[in-house]
Design a protein around this motif. Sequence first.
Motif, PDB file in Angstrom:
ATOM      1  N   ALA A  33       0.831  -1.214   0.000  1.00 55.26           N
ATOM      2  CA  ALA A  33       0.000   0.000   0.000  1.00 55.26           C
ATOM      3  C   ALA A  33       0.861   1.258   0.000  1.00 55.26           C
ATOM      4  CB  ALA A  33      -0.915   0.002   1.218  1.00 55.26           C
ATOM      5  N   LEU A  34       0.357   2.271  -0.687  1.00 54.02           N
ATOM      6  CA  LEU A  34       0.972   3.602  -0.687  1.00 54.02           C
ATOM      7  C   LEU A  34      -0.100   4.615  -0.312  1.00 54.02           C
ATOM      8  CD1 LEU A  34       3.139   5.764  -1.295  1.00 54.02           C
ATOM      9  CD2 LEU A  34       2.421   5.682  -3.697  1.00 54.02           C
ATOM     10  N   LEU A  35       0.108   5.305   0.795  1.00 53.50           N
ATOM     11  CA  LEU A  35      -0.797   6.361   1.233  1.00 53.50           C
ATOM     12  C   LEU A  35      -0.066   7.693   1.123  1.00 53.50           C
ATOM     13  CD1 LEU A  35      -3.412   7.398   2.565  1.00 53.50           C
ATOM     14  CD2 LEU A  35      -2.339   6.930   4.791  1.00 53.50           C
ATOM     15  N   VAL A  36      -0.636   8.627   0.352  1.00 55.66           N
ATOM     16  CA  VAL A  36      -0.054   9.962   0.193  1.00 55.66           C
ATOM     17  C   VAL A  36      -0.846  10.942   1.044  1.00 55.66           C
ATOM     18  CG1 VAL A  36       0.615  11.771  -1.421  1.00 55.66           C
ATOM     19  CG2 VAL A  36       0.617   9.396  -2.178  1.00 55.66           C
ATOM     20  N   LEU A  37      -0.151  11.652   1.914  1.00 55.69           N
ATOM     21  CA  LEU A  37      -0.759  12.699   2.734  1.00 55.69           C
ATOM     22  C   LEU A  37      -0.252  14.045   2.246  1.00 55.69           C
ATOM     23  CD1 LEU A  37      -0.281  11.128   6.302  1.00 55.69           C
ATOM     24  CD2 LEU A  37      -2.220  10.847   4.733  1.00 55.69           C
ATOM     25  N   HIS A  38      -1.146  14.865   1.725  1.00 51.49           N
ATOM     26  CA  HIS A  38      -0.772  16.191   1.228  1.00 51.49           C
ATOM     27  C   HIS A  38      -1.149  17.208   2.300  1.00 51.49           C
ATOM     28  CE1 HIS A  38      -0.973  19.362  -2.258  1.00 51.49           C
ATOM     29  NE2 HIS A  38       0.123  19.448  -1.544  1.00 51.49           N
TER      30      HIS A  38
END
Length: 547
Positions: free
Chosen positions: A380-385
């Motif tokens: 999994a890849l979670l991007v938090l902007h």
Amino acid sequence: MRNALPIRRARRAIPAWMLGALVAVYLLAILNRSLWGEVHQALAASQGIAGWWVLGITVCCRLVGNLVLTLALVTWPRIGKPLLAILVLVAAASAFYASTFGVRLNEEIIQSIFETQWTEARQLLTLGSVAWITAFGVLPALLILFVPVRFTPGWRGLGWRAATIAGAVILMTVPANLAGRNYVYFERNHRGMYEVFNPYAALSGTFHYLQHDVFRKKATMTPIGTDATLAPSAAMAARKRVVVLVVGETARAENQSLQGYGRETNPEMKREGAIYFSDAWSCGTATTVSVPCMFSNLTRAKFDKPLAKSRWNALDILQHAGVDVFWHDNDEGCKDMCARVPHDDLTDAKVPGLCDASGCVDEVLVHDLPARLAAMKSPALLVLHIRGSHGPAYYQRYPAAFNVFKPGCETAEVQTCTYEQTVASYDNTILYTDHILGEVVAALKATPDVDSVMMYLSDHGESLGENDIYLHGADWDTGPSQQKHIPMLMWLSPGWVRDSGVSLECMAQRRTQPASQDNLFHTLLGFFDTRTTVYQAGMDLLAGCRS
């Protein structure tokens, strides 16, 4: 008698050319102080050139001719006065932000203006800005609208207009040709003066933005990396693999204690032993450039926004290969990078204690992080902007508990604060971002049976008043390092280090070597052992340190 009133009004009306001339004088003398200051500095630096005074006259002729041409092209019956009023309003707003914050109206800044959300944009509408723009923009615009004007009718009017346009063109071209290569040299090295030339800068920037981004024919989406697959070690790993990528906003390296800054602004990342890349640089000085660039494989040297948006990026390739990708946003959107992957936007969320009328603090992204990570499939890849250090209202970017460095600047009109106050509030935003990263690491450490990585990098830096420049968006080649030198760091769980064969001793050496947002595309692919022809191991920050 019935015709007497119109006749008297016509006699009181001023000729259209006179209105245009008055507007031109007002624009040049009042609303272009930043321009003339820059021209003066540029000419002062050119005094060693033979006939430099001729060069000065040439530059002035070019600028005056440019403005006269613009006004001649818009001053037509019925529409002339409204267009002149709009130009004065635009010039007044541009002049305020150019003289107050050192903002340069290039194409990237114009794009940022059009794409910035209201919650961010309204923070620039301070009491000072509204008062200034009202006095120097709204009132003159109203005067233009209500003053009676008469236009020369028929072919005679067209003749005068053609003569004015021809005169403006001559004024722009003949002196420049007489000055020869001296002017060519000056023009090439001081193109930046046109970014503070009102209203030319706003008109030119808007035209190029519309040309390159809005009205440009949308290219067919081109998939790249369609051969991407996960190596067996990643696709069939017994342990769950998770990467959390935190995309920062407006953080500069200069104010990071991990960079050597005097204040302790990164205590949690220091405690967690994060790998900090001390020589990291952004792709641009504005979010509209840096975010598309960092997820693209084009690199800064070859970057083109429309091209980048018409091709798959790292997120698309990873999703295609089988990675569970999600983009979680609390800033200005993903600039089309998350258009084809699951995503959400929390900028208008209503989470008690974390959100108010000015938006949400970045904890809104991590308050439910354990549950979100548990729900994602492996890998999994979670991007938090995050909103990070977005200015100028730095004081609104952190909760009261993080108001550590004092006294701060408790207003969006940072130009009214001392440099020390502005820096104090800005440093509090860096401290709070460090806390957000700490929360991410804590959530990952809470699941020791998961191999995990947290990577953080900012989109660009920020000017805090150095050389009277604030905010960001400067031209890359001439912009200050504060807007380009960014923080970049990485935390690797013990399980990830063991199972990926990463040498921490090697990474300790790698962290001092040059790095940039160009590395992100390949590093993300490398995290998941992605096999594809678009992957370049030499650009992967970890590749040289894997056994």
